[in-house]
Enzyme design. Structure first.
Site, PDB file in Angstrom:
ATOM      1  N   TRP A 125     -27.767  85.505 -75.087  1.00  0.00           N
ATOM      2  CA  TRP A 125     -26.874  85.399 -73.921  1.00  0.00           C
ATOM      3  C   TRP A 125     -26.086  86.688 -73.730  1.00  0.00           C
ATOM      4  O   TRP A 125     -25.827  87.113 -72.607  1.00  0.00           O
ATOM      5  CB  TRP A 125     -25.927  84.209 -74.099  1.00  0.00           C
ATOM      6  CG  TRP A 125     -24.951  84.039 -72.974  1.00  0.00           C
ATOM      7  CD1 TRP A 125     -23.689  84.564 -72.893  1.00  0.00           C
ATOM      8  CD2 TRP A 125     -25.153  83.308 -71.757  1.00  0.00           C
ATOM      9  NE1 TRP A 125     -23.094  84.199 -71.701  1.00  0.00           N
ATOM     10  CE2 TRP A 125     -23.971  83.431 -70.991  1.00  0.00           C
ATOM     11  CE3 TRP A 125     -26.220  82.565 -71.239  1.00  0.00           C
ATOM     12  CZ2 TRP A 125     -23.829  82.827 -69.730  1.00  0.00           C
ATOM     13  CZ3 TRP A 125     -26.069  81.964 -69.988  1.00  0.00           C
ATOM     14  CH2 TRP A 125     -24.889  82.102 -69.256  1.00  0.00           C
ATOM     15  N   TRP A 147     -10.856  81.958 -60.240  1.00  0.00           N
ATOM     16  CA  TRP A 147     -11.354  82.281 -61.571  1.00  0.00           C
ATOM     17  C   TRP A 147     -11.008  83.705 -61.984  1.00  0.00           C
ATOM     18  O   TRP A 147     -10.863  84.005 -63.180  1.00  0.00           O
ATOM     19  CB  TRP A 147     -12.875  82.077 -61.640  1.00  0.00           C
ATOM     20  CG  TRP A 147     -13.700  82.971 -60.752  1.00  0.00           C
ATOM     21  CD1 TRP A 147     -14.130  82.707 -59.494  1.00  0.00           C
ATOM     22  CD2 TRP A 147     -14.192  84.284 -61.057  1.00  0.00           C
ATOM     23  NE1 TRP A 147     -14.859  83.755 -58.985  1.00  0.00           N
ATOM     24  CE2 TRP A 147     -14.921  84.737 -59.931  1.00  0.00           C
ATOM     25  CE3 TRP A 147     -14.099  85.108 -62.185  1.00  0.00           C
ATOM     26  CZ2 TRP A 147     -15.542  85.986 -59.890  1.00  0.00           C
ATOM     27  CZ3 TRP A 147     -14.725  86.368 -62.138  1.00  0.00           C
ATOM     28  CH2 TRP A 147     -15.428  86.783 -61.008  1.00  0.00           C
ATOM     29  N   TRP A 184     -17.008  83.299 -67.031  1.00  0.00           N
ATOM     30  CA  TRP A 184     -16.098  82.752 -66.022  1.00  0.00           C
ATOM     31  C   TRP A 184     -16.855  82.330 -64.770  1.00  0.00           C
ATOM     32  O   TRP A 184     -16.582  81.263 -64.200  1.00  0.00           O
ATOM     33  CB  TRP A 184     -15.011  83.768 -65.678  1.00  0.00           C
ATOM     34  CG  TRP A 184     -13.848  83.685 -66.617  1.00  0.00           C
ATOM     35  CD1 TRP A 184     -13.647  84.418 -67.752  1.00  0.00           C
ATOM     36  CD2 TRP A 184     -12.733  82.787 -66.539  1.00  0.00           C
ATOM     37  NE1 TRP A 184     -12.482  84.034 -68.378  1.00  0.00           N
ATOM     38  CE2 TRP A 184     -11.898  83.043 -67.657  1.00  0.00           C
ATOM     39  CE3 TRP A 184     -12.356  81.803 -65.633  1.00  0.00           C
ATOM     40  CZ2 TRP A 184     -10.709  82.329 -67.878  1.00  0.00           C
ATOM     41  CZ3 TRP A 184     -11.169  81.096 -65.854  1.00  0.00           C
ATOM     42  CH2 TRP A 184     -10.373  81.359 -66.961  1.00  0.00           C
ATOM     43  N   TRP A 198      -8.745  78.868 -52.538  1.00  0.00           N
ATOM     44  CA  TRP A 198      -7.977  78.721 -53.768  1.00  0.00           C
ATOM     45  C   TRP A 198      -6.500  78.574 -53.414  1.00  0.00           C
ATOM     46  O   TRP A 198      -6.061  79.046 -52.370  1.00  0.00           O
ATOM     47  CB  TRP A 198      -8.175  79.951 -54.667  1.00  0.00           C
ATOM     48  CG  TRP A 198      -9.589  80.242 -55.033  1.00  0.00           C
ATOM     49  CD1 TRP A 198     -10.370  81.248 -54.538  1.00  0.00           C
ATOM     50  CD2 TRP A 198     -10.412  79.538 -55.965  1.00  0.00           C
ATOM     51  NE1 TRP A 198     -11.617  81.218 -55.102  1.00  0.00           N
ATOM     52  CE2 TRP A 198     -11.679  80.174 -55.985  1.00  0.00           C
ATOM     53  CE3 TRP A 198     -10.205  78.430 -56.787  1.00  0.00           C
ATOM     54  CZ2 TRP A 198     -12.720  79.743 -56.790  1.00  0.00           C
ATOM     55  CZ3 TRP A 198     -11.248  78.003 -57.596  1.00  0.00           C
ATOM     56  CH2 TRP A 198     -12.489  78.653 -57.595  1.00  0.00           C
ATOM     57  N   ASN A 234     -15.181  78.845 -78.597  1.00  0.00           N
ATOM     58  CA  ASN A 234     -15.973  78.929 -77.373  1.00  0.00           C
ATOM     59  C   ASN A 234     -15.958  77.646 -76.554  1.00  0.00           C
ATOM     60  O   ASN A 234     -15.845  77.681 -75.324  1.00  0.00           O
ATOM     61  CB  ASN A 234     -17.416  79.322 -77.695  1.00  0.00           C
ATOM     62  CG  ASN A 234     -18.219  79.591 -76.424  1.00  0.00           C
ATOM     63  OD1 ASN A 234     -17.865  80.468 -75.649  1.00  0.00           O
ATOM     64  ND2 ASN A 234     -19.270  78.819 -76.207  1.00  0.00           N
ATOM     65  N   GLU A 272     -27.490  82.554 -78.526  1.00  0.00           N
ATOM     66  CA  GLU A 272     -26.189  83.075 -78.103  1.00  0.00           C
ATOM     67  C   GLU A 272     -26.172  84.608 -78.157  1.00  0.00           C
ATOM     68  O   GLU A 272     -25.541  85.265 -77.315  1.00  0.00           O
ATOM     69  CB  GLU A 272     -25.074  82.512 -78.990  1.00  0.00           C
ATOM     70  CG  GLU A 272     -24.927  81.007 -78.924  1.00  0.00           C
ATOM     71  CD  GLU A 272     -24.470  80.509 -77.574  1.00  0.00           C
ATOM     72  OE1 GLU A 272     -23.945  81.319 -76.789  1.00  0.00           O
ATOM     73  OE2 GLU A 272     -24.643  79.315 -77.289  1.00  0.00           O
TER      74      GLU A 272
END
Length: 459
Positions: free
Chosen positions: A269, A355, A378, A297, A337, A266
């Site tokens: 990441w 988003w 996202w 959308w 998370n 992580e």
């Protein structure tokens, strides 16, 4: 002022330990530590309300640490290059040291400062300098897994450096703003009361978080997805504001055994996300997959859509796991998370809302709002990113809630449901026990899934 005076430019590196720019500046002579509140350079990416609350307290902590060394923090407001040039003129400083930043606006600011002053940038906010981890052909990675494999081969990072024993000070100090005059804290109303009970911004608070997590890190894989269990590190805001370095976190946690390797991934990441925005500076506003530019959308100008978005932000969707997460976010500036993914997926695929609307809400309400991580996460959920989940993989919030044993979490954050036991608390409407003060679902899961799949099929 003393000859050889240098400016230490703080941004998201608010620490004295493992602070390469401070070490270099202190070797050259008197140091003027400066923080510039620059809302002009980022423009629409100026810090959100939750981040500003954190910043206030973090700057207080940093100033206190500097004063213990006989130094102090100079506060100024304005455009970074103009403010630093003014301080240099006032003090006779010939050089500026800083930790390099990779958000597009900070890269622009560094170029502007370098046009006016002698700017020296140092590495220090990531495990490896973003852009330095490349494929065999020398190109940047776009996919996380091979990126992490390559980065891991270069680990561990160098040992974190101690804070300098002495910080040379100038004979005279330039004037400084008063932190309270910046108005970073909410007052009318003070919506951050819950933040104060949850967080201790600053270097000392960061080290306490690390110390606490070291005791739990070996169990990370088995606990990180359980919202009702304190299984995550909660280090994200401390890392974002640079109150502790990732090298320090790595060396404190990597030897505990168990599943700590998952946690280190992580941290990797976080490096990966910076690698992405270095390649795609507009990642927070632009789909990485062009075909999603044609996605229809739901119209955000519609009153119905806005009402549903508002219900999502307030935790009134009728899906308890989503509502618990959104209320935790509002109360504490942070969300678990696993629940972030569920809440994001709900907005994108159940409500079929772009988003980017959710990314902007998180930008304003998260204390750990980080441009690279926020945008990358996202776009991963939306299926629009260079490395992302497929759009057709639609999370089922009710199933996720039971799978990850979120009952106690829901009861904590959605008091209307506090009297319901499992399994009823996960979906009170389906079990016929929805309290009158808890809303009906905005849309059924099956109906939402079919609508989302139909929309993506069109592109």
């Amino acid at each position: 002022m003393s000859q050889g005076t240098t400016i230490l430019w703080f941004r998201r590196d608010l620490r004295l330990s493992d602070q390469a720019a401070l070490v270099a500046a202190a070797k050259e002579g008197p140091v003027i530590p400066v923080y510039v509140l620059d809302d002009e350079t980022p423009r629409h990416r100026r810090m959100g309300g939750a981040s500003r609350w954190w910043l206030h307290h973090s700057l207080q902590s940093l100033d206190a640490s500097l004063r213990e060394k006989g130094s102090r923090l100079i506060l100024r407001r304005g455009k970074s290059d103009e403010v630093l040039a003014q301080i240099a003129e006032e003090s006779g400083a010939g050089r500026v040291h800083c930790i390099r930043h990779y958000e597009p606006w900070w890269r622009n600011a560094e170029r502007a400062v370098a046009d006016k002053l002698d700017l020296v940038c140092h590495h220090g906010n990531y495990l490896a300098p973003p852009g330095s981890v490349t494929t065999g052909s020398g190109t940047p990675y776009k996919i996380y897994t091979p990126f992490w494999r390559s980065l891991k081969d270069d680990m561990p990072p160098r040992e974190p450096a101690n804070r300098p024993r002495d910080i040379p000070v100038p004979s005279d100090w330039p004037k400084s703003d008063d932190l309270d005059d910046w108005g970073l804290l909410p007052t009318k109303p003070n919506w951050a009361k819950g933040f104060e009970a949850e967080w201790e911004p600053g270097g000392a608070g960061a080290r306490k978080r690390v110390d606490a997590f070291v005791q739990e890190a070996a169990r990370y894989e088995s606990t990180r997805n359980l919202p009702g269990v304190e299984g995550t590190s909660r280090l994200s805001p401390h890392l974002h504001f640079g109150e502790v370095s990732p090298a320090y976190v790595w060396h404190r946690t990597s030897s505990v055994g168990g599943s700590v390797g998952t946690f280190l991934g992580e941290i990797g990441w976080r490096d990966y996300a910076q690698n992405v925005i270095l390649q795609f500076p507009e990642y927070g506003a632009k789909n990485a997959r062009d075909q999603f530019d044609a996605m229809e959308w739901r119209d955000f100008r519609s009153a119905t859509v806005r009402d549903e978005f508002d219900a999502w932000t307030m935790g009134r969707t009728g899906y308890p796991i989503v509502d618990a997460g959104m209320r935790q976010l509002w109360a504490t500036g942070w969300m678990h998370n696993r629940v972030r993914m569920i809440a994001a997926s709900f907005l994108i695929k159940h409500l079929l809302i772009d988003w980017r609307e959710g990314e902007q809400w998180f930008w304003d309400t998260l204390v750990d709002a980080d441009y690279a991580s926020n945008a990358t996460n996202w776009q991963w959920v939306a299926g629009t990113g260079v490395d992302s989940n497929m759009f057709v993989r639609i999370m089922a919030p009710l199933t996720q809630s039971e799978k990850f044993d979120a009952g106690d979490y829901i009861r904590e954050w959605v008091p209307e449901l506090a009297g319901l036991s499992d399994p009823y608390v996960h979906d009170p409407e389906a079990h016929g026990c929805r309290p009158k003060d808890y809303p009906r679902k905005l849309i059924g899961h099956r109906e939402a899934r079919e609508r989302a799949l139909a929309a993506v099929k069109e592109i």
